[in-house]
Design an enzyme around this catalytic site. Structure first.
Site, PDB file in Angstrom:
ATOM      1  N   ARG A   1       0.889  -1.166  -0.097  1.00  0.00           N
ATOM      2  CA  ARG A   1       0.123  -0.146  -0.002  1.00  0.00           C
ATOM      3  C   ARG A   1       0.929   1.234   0.218  1.00  0.00           C
ATOM      4  O   ARG A   1       2.101   1.040   0.545  1.00  0.00           O
ATOM      5  CB  ARG A   1      -0.857  -0.054   1.262  1.00  0.00           C
ATOM      6  CG  ARG A   1      -0.131  -0.312   2.384  1.00  0.00           C
ATOM      7  CD  ARG A   1      -1.116  -0.266   3.778  1.00  0.00           C
ATOM      8  NE  ARG A   1      -0.313  -0.099   4.876  1.00  0.00           N
ATOM      9  CZ  ARG A   1      -0.018   1.010   5.584  1.00  0.00           C
ATOM     10  NH1 ARG A   1      -0.506   2.196   4.952  1.00  0.00           N
ATOM     11  NH2 ARG A   1       0.698   1.238   6.549  1.00  0.00           N
TER      12      ARG A   1
ATOM     13  N   ARG B   1      -4.153  10.209   0.675  1.00  0.00           N
ATOM     14  CA  ARG B   1      -5.167  10.715   1.388  1.00  0.00           C
ATOM     15  C   ARG B   1      -5.988  11.905   0.358  1.00  0.00           C
ATOM     16  O   ARG B   1      -5.496  12.845  -0.161  1.00  0.00           O
ATOM     17  CB  ARG B   1      -4.733  11.715   2.376  1.00  0.00           C
ATOM     18  CG  ARG B   1      -4.292  10.739   3.606  1.00  0.00           C
ATOM     19  CD  ARG B   1      -4.135  11.442   4.975  1.00  0.00           C
ATOM     20  NE  ARG B   1      -3.126  10.690   5.698  1.00  0.00           N
ATOM     21  CZ  ARG B   1      -2.266  11.101   6.482  1.00  0.00           C
ATOM     22  NH1 ARG B   1      -1.722  12.409   6.409  1.00  0.00           N
ATOM     23  NH2 ARG B   1      -1.613  10.394   7.352  1.00  0.00           N
TER      24      ARG B   1
ATOM     25  N   ARG C   1      19.678  -4.349   4.076  1.00  0.00           N
ATOM     26  CA  ARG C   1      20.040  -2.985   3.532  1.00  0.00           C
ATOM     27  C   ARG C   1      20.774  -2.264   4.781  1.00  0.00           C
ATOM     28  O   ARG C   1      20.293  -2.238   5.895  1.00  0.00           O
ATOM     29  CB  ARG C   1      18.999  -2.106   3.025  1.00  0.00           C
ATOM     30  CG  ARG C   1      18.081  -2.966   1.842  1.00  0.00           C
ATOM     31  CD  ARG C   1      19.213  -2.821   0.725  1.00  0.00           C
ATOM     32  NE  ARG C   1      19.439  -1.693  -0.150  1.00  0.00           N
ATOM     33  CZ  ARG C   1      20.489  -1.378  -0.926  1.00  0.00           C
ATOM     34  NH1 ARG C   1      21.441  -2.219  -1.114  1.00  0.00           N
ATOM     35  NH2 ARG C   1      20.513  -0.190  -1.394  1.00  0.00           N
TER      36      ARG C   1
ATOM     37  N   ARG D   1      17.632  11.040   1.713  1.00  0.00           N
ATOM     38  CA  ARG D   1      16.948  12.098   2.328  1.00  0.00           C
ATOM     39  C   ARG D   1      18.093  12.875   3.206  1.00  0.00           C
ATOM     40  O   ARG D   1      19.194  12.388   3.555  1.00  0.00           O
ATOM     41  CB  ARG D   1      15.998  11.626   3.294  1.00  0.00           C
ATOM     42  CG  ARG D   1      16.280  10.387   4.407  1.00  0.00           C
ATOM     43  CD  ARG D   1      15.113  10.039   5.094  1.00  0.00           C
ATOM     44  NE  ARG D   1      15.618   9.020   6.055  1.00  0.00           N
ATOM     45  CZ  ARG D   1      14.554   8.727   7.172  1.00  0.00           C
ATOM     46  NH1 ARG D   1      13.427   9.036   7.061  1.00  0.00           N
ATOM     47  NH2 ARG D   1      15.206   7.553   7.886  1.00  0.00           N
TER      48      ARG D   1
ATOM     49  N   GLU E   1      21.520  10.819   4.188  1.00  0.00           N
ATOM     50  CA  GLU E   1      21.450   9.346   4.281  1.00  0.00           C
ATOM     51  C   GLU E   1      21.626   8.778   3.209  1.00  0.00           C
ATOM     52  O   GLU E   1      20.851   8.807   2.124  1.00  0.00           O
ATOM     53  CB  GLU E   1      19.937   9.182   4.838  1.00  0.00           C
ATOM     54  CG  GLU E   1      19.830   7.893   5.947  1.00  0.00           C
ATOM     55  CD  GLU E   1      18.645   7.634   6.490  1.00  0.00           C
ATOM     56  OE1 GLU E   1      17.711   7.203   6.115  1.00  0.00           O
ATOM     57  OE2 GLU E   1      18.353   8.419   7.610  1.00  0.00           O
TER      58      GLU E   1
ATOM     59  N   TYR F   1      11.064  -6.054  10.296  1.00  0.00           N
ATOM     60  CA  TYR F   1      11.024  -4.561  10.195  1.00  0.00           C
ATOM     61  C   TYR F   1       9.994  -4.217  11.513  1.00  0.00           C
ATOM     62  O   TYR F   1       8.695  -4.250  11.300  1.00  0.00           O
ATOM     63  CB  TYR F   1      10.497  -4.090   8.887  1.00  0.00           C
ATOM     64  CG  TYR F   1      10.653  -2.528   8.952  1.00  0.00           C
ATOM     65  CD1 TYR F   1      11.953  -1.825   8.699  1.00  0.00           C
ATOM     66  CD2 TYR F   1       9.736  -1.783   9.210  1.00  0.00           C
ATOM     67  CE1 TYR F   1      11.885  -0.281   8.760  1.00  0.00           C
ATOM     68  CE2 TYR F   1       9.512  -0.269   9.262  1.00  0.00           C
ATOM     69  CZ  TYR F   1      10.919   0.290   9.255  1.00  0.00           C
ATOM     70  OH  TYR F   1      10.972   1.608   9.229  1.00  0.00           O
TER      71      TYR F   1
ATOM     72  N   ASP G   1       8.601  -1.008  13.855  1.00  0.00           N
ATOM     73  CA  ASP G   1       8.507   0.164  14.320  1.00  0.00           C
ATOM     74  C   ASP G   1       8.710   0.317  15.906  1.00  0.00           C
ATOM     75  O   ASP G   1       8.655  -0.797  16.601  1.00  0.00           O
ATOM     76  CB  ASP G   1       7.185   0.912  14.143  1.00  0.00           C
ATOM     77  CG  ASP G   1       7.015   1.304  12.684  1.00  0.00           C
ATOM     78  OD1 ASP G   1       8.123   1.835  12.203  1.00  0.00           O
ATOM     79  OD2 ASP G   1       6.026   1.437  11.989  1.00  0.00           O
TER      80      ASP G   1
END
Length: 365
Positions: A171, A175, A248, A279, A299, A347, A349
């Site tokens: 996804r 918005r 990575r 970024r 980065e 991964y 958070d």
């Protein structure tokens, strides 16, 4: 009787939360950390009076009230809202993709116009998407894919979007409102005083050895405690006996700039292929800093090799099936618990790591 109840390998969030809850139950903990500081990837370094996120931007967000109350019991959080901006060859777009993005991209003003534009551009992809490029176009249309997804993703993964599996982006947040808040979570912010405030509280009362590699002195450390909480790489623990899992990695270039405001926002993504970094982070904006100078970090994504810091597990089918073989070995252990991003090859958070450690502590303690 052994000297400790637990040896904790690594000093990131998973270890920290477990150690904190174990200490509350009167358990004795030894923390063994390879780096010369504790805190894992949330460690902050003080530069020019600014808390610099040494290992990339860490923005705390969660919808889990229990986790939010837990972190707020350790530090007060500010009201930072993550609203990154994308720079495509000097054109600036709001993230995540919202009405501000569409308005700038197509010079339109209503959600109906934006939806129509995306639908029209999605039509070029027929049937099941065969790769990431088709998947992305099928979600957001050609223009947004070309300017804001393609270059960034190819830099991040080191491969062409046509050669990446579609499932990497199941996804993309879209918005149809004028809302630049990146996260949908109920709670978000940055700890006032930086993440080290939290880290110090989490490991209070533990014995800590930094600059020490557990795997090099495994027998020595194993003999010191009844159990080991291991948050390093699971394949390294087993001597890569089935082969190496892929990651990575990232390279950071940090510099002090002689201006009080370098880019006007904490995070700017560079979404063209030509700019070598993904970024630039301007750290002072995380805490609304007013210092006379600023600190920025570029980065650069790189392919992980042994000896580098592993950041992102490459969760494709090949690596997942290899991980499952290591997971089977781990399931047979009775004195060792694997946890966190590297221990579970996942991964995670920050809030999910905390939740996972809390659940483990509940079972274990």
């Amino acid at each position: 009787m052994k000297k400790y109840d637990y040896v904790l390998v690594g000093s990131g969030l998973y270890s920290g939360v477990f150690a904190y809850l174990a200490r509350q139950k009167g358990k004795r903990c030894l923390v063994v950390e390879k780096r010369d500081h504790i805190g894992g990837n949330i460690y902050c370094q003080d530069m020019e009076g600014i808390h610099v996120h040494k290992y990339g931007a860490h923005i705390f967000h969660t919808s889990n009230k229990k986790v939010w109350e837990f972190v707020n019991s350790l530090a007060e959080f500010n009201r930072y809202t993550n609203s990154p901006v994308a720079n495509y060859k000097g054109e600036m777009y709001n993230m995540p993709f919202n009405m501000n993005t569409f308005s700038k991209m197509w010079n339109i003003s209503t959600p109906q116009e934006a939806k129509a534009k995306i639908e029209e551009q999605k039509a070029s992809v027929q049937g099941e998407p065969r790769n990431l490029e088709e998947q992305a176009i099928g979600l957001v249309g050609q223009d947004i894919y070309e300017k804001l997804v393609k270059g960034y993703t190819e830099k991040q993964w080191g491969r062409d979007c046509k050669d990446l599996p579609a499932f990497i982006i199941r996804r993309l947040p879209v918005r149809f409102t004028y809302d630049n808040n990146y996260f949908n979570d109920l709670y978000q912010g940055i700890p006032i005083g930086g993440y080290n405030v939290i880290v110090e509280k989490l490991f209070e009362g533990c014995d800590i050895e930094t600059g020490s590699d557990y795997l090099e002195k495994k027998d020595y450390y194993d003999a010191m405690a009844d159990k080991v909480i291991y948050t390093g790489m699971i394949d390294a623990y087993y001597g890569y006996c089935y082969g190496k899992l892929e990651y990575r990695s990232l390279r950071f270039e940090t510099e002090v700039v002689d201006t009080d405001n370098y880019q006007g926002v904490a995070v700017v993504n560079y979404t063209d292929r030509e700019t070598p970094y993904t970024r630039i982070i301007e750290h002072k904006h995380f805490e609304f800093g007013t210092q006379p100078k600023s600190v920025i970090t570029r980065e650069y994504p790189v392919t992980w090799e042994e000896g580098m810091e592993p950041y992102y597990p490459v969760n494709d089918e090949k690596n997942q099936s290899l991980y499952r073989r290591y997971e089977e070995l781990a399931a047979k252990e009775d004195k060792i618990i694997f946890g966190g991003r590297l221990g579970e090859y996942k991964y995670y958070d920050m809030d999910k790591v905390i939740e996972s450690a809390m659940n483990m502590a509940e079972k274990e303690l």
